[in-house]
Design an enzyme around this catalytic site. Structure first.
Site, mmCIF file in Angstrom:
data_model
loop_
_atom_site.group_PDB
_atom_site.id
_atom_site.type_symbol
_atom_site.label_atom_id
_atom_site.label_comp_id
_atom_site.label_asym_id
_atom_site.label_seq_id
_atom_site.Cartn_x
_atom_site.Cartn_y
_atom_site.Cartn_z
ATOM 1 C CB CYS A 290 -0.910 0.025 1.225
ATOM 2 S SG CYS A 290 -2.088 -1.324 1.288
HETATM 3 C C1 BEZ Z 1 0.513 -4.647 1.887
HETATM 4 O O1 BEZ Z 1 0.127 -3.533 1.534
HETATM 5 O O2 BEZ Z 1 1.684 -4.976 1.748
HETATM 6 C C2 BEZ Z 1 -0.449 -5.619 2.478
HETATM 7 C C3 BEZ Z 1 -1.585 -5.178 3.124
HETATM 8 C C4 BEZ Z 1 -2.448 -6.096 3.707
HETATM 9 C C5 BEZ Z 1 -2.185 -7.432 3.600
HETATM 10 C C6 BEZ Z 1 -1.040 -7.867 2.915
HETATM 11 C C7 BEZ Z 1 -0.177 -6.959 2.348
#
Ligand code: BEZ
Length: 211
Positions: free
Chosen positions: A45
């Protein structure tokens, strides 16, 4: 209830990192991209938000407003924004909805319980100036989205909203386009007086009309 192509994008009010807003009023006459994130302070994210911030001038050029969402609250977003600027080299320059009551996530069906029953998946909704949904995408948490692809789709959506053409696989702005299958040859003569190439009767190709 899923939000589908051609539906009116559900309107909502929300608190964001840029204040309280009403979605349709905030969009005004612009196109819009609403995209959700699973969670603040997560790696994929963080890269996605940095990428969209870097691409913001490209969205602006196309008269597209972008707005992100996660189910974490605004004060969490504010802390995360500092990390995004530090690690991605671009400060957050568009609003991020704090959807801790999941009102918007539920309205847009952004929580897919068989993937995760509390976090939003990576949803994208592109909305036209008529407030109709023009594109939906759903990615899993583990896969970051390709935002150049969103710009490519927006170029196609904006072109095909104006001209009776369609864009072929992997098309990019400036490349040849296809005459829409509902357009007869007689109508095409009026619309495209410079002509086209007929590869098959249903596959008629011409240079992009606005170039
Ligand atoms: C991420 O943004 O890396 C992420 C967010 C939630 C679950 C898995 C990965």
């Amino acid at each position: 209830m899923a939000v589908r192509l051609g539906d009116t994008a559900p309107d909502f009010e929300a608190d964001t990192t840029e204040g309280h807003l009403s979605f349709h009023d905030w969009l005004g006459d612009s196109w819009g991209v609403l995209f959700s994130h699973p969670k603040d302070f997560t790696p994929v994210c963080t890269t996605e938000l940095g990428t969209v911030a870097r691409l913001k001038p490209e969205f602006d050029k196309r008269n597209v407003k972008v707005i992100g969402l996660s189910v974490d609250p605004i004060d969490s977003h504010a802390g995360w924004a500092k990390d995004i600027e530090e690690t991605q080299g671009t400060a957050l320059n568009f609003p991020l909805i704090g959807d801790s009551d999941r009102k918007v996530a539920d309205l847009y069906d952004m929580i897919h319980p068989n993937a995760n029953d509390t976090l939003t998946v990576r949803s994208v909704f592109i909305v036209g100036p008529d407030k109709k949904v023009k594109l939906t995408l759903t990615y899993p948490a583990s896969t970051g989205r390709n935002f150049d692809e969103l710009l490519r789709v927006i170029d196609s959506l904006q072109l095909t909203a104006k001209y009776k053409v369609a864009t072929p696989a992997d098309w990019k702005d400036g490349q040849d386009v296809i005459i829409g299958s509902a357009v007869t040859d007689d109508e095409a003569k009026e619309l495209f007086p410079n002509g086209w190439t007929t590869i098959k009767p249903y596959l008629r190709v011409l240079p992009q009309p606005n170039k």
